[in-house]
Motif scaffolding. Structure first.
Motif, PDB file in Angstrom:
ATOM      1  N   GLU A  26       0.835  -1.205   0.000  1.00  0.00           N
ATOM      2  CA  GLU A  26       0.000   0.000   0.000  1.00  0.00           C
ATOM      3  C   GLU A  26       0.866   1.250   0.000  1.00  0.00           C
ATOM      4  O   GLU A  26       1.982   1.246   0.497  1.00  0.00           O
ATOM      5  CB  GLU A  26      -0.886   0.052   1.253  1.00  0.00           C
ATOM      6  N   ALA A  35      -5.120   4.651   2.444  1.00  0.00           N
ATOM      7  CA  ALA A  35      -4.124   3.684   1.990  1.00  0.00           C
ATOM      8  C   ALA A  35      -4.525   3.205   0.602  1.00  0.00           C
ATOM      9  O   ALA A  35      -5.587   2.619   0.422  1.00  0.00           O
ATOM     10  CB  ALA A  35      -4.037   2.515   2.951  1.00  0.00           C
ATOM     11  N   PRO A  37      -3.966   0.764  -2.555  1.00  0.00           N
ATOM     12  CA  PRO A  37      -3.382  -0.564  -2.764  1.00  0.00           C
ATOM     13  C   PRO A  37      -2.399  -0.599  -3.927  1.00  0.00           C
ATOM     14  O   PRO A  37      -2.458   0.225  -4.844  1.00  0.00           O
ATOM     15  CB  PRO A  37      -4.609  -1.432  -3.082  1.00  0.00           C
TER      16      PRO A  37
END
Length: 63
Positions: A26, A35, A37
Motif C-alpha cells: 500500500e 491507503a 493498494p
C-alpha cells in the motif's frame, strides 16, 4: 516497488506525499488517512479503491 517511483507519486486527493508501507502492498497518505493498494506491482491511485486508516495506523508514521 521502486523508491524513485514512490517519490514521484502524490496523493490524488490532496497532492501530498505518500509513504510505502512495510509490507509494500500500500501507499499511505497520512494527511487524508488513506491507503492506496498496490496490485501486481501497480499502484491503484483511485480514492474509491483506497481504504481508510485506523486510528492506530494514523498515529504510527514510522513507515
Amino acid at each position: 516497488m521502486d523508491k524513485k517511483l514512490v517519490a514521484m507519486l502524490a496523493c490524488p486527493v490532496c497532492k501530498g506525499d505518500l509513504k510505502l508501507n512495510q509490507e509494500k502492498t500500500e501507499l499511505i497518505c497520512y494527511q487524508d488517512a488513506m491507503a492506496f493498494p498496490i496490485r501486481e506491482g501497480i499502484p491503484v491511485m483511485l480514492a474509491t479503491e483506497a481504504r481508510t486508516l485506523s486510528t492506530d495506523e494514523r498515529l504510527d508514521k514510522r513507515l
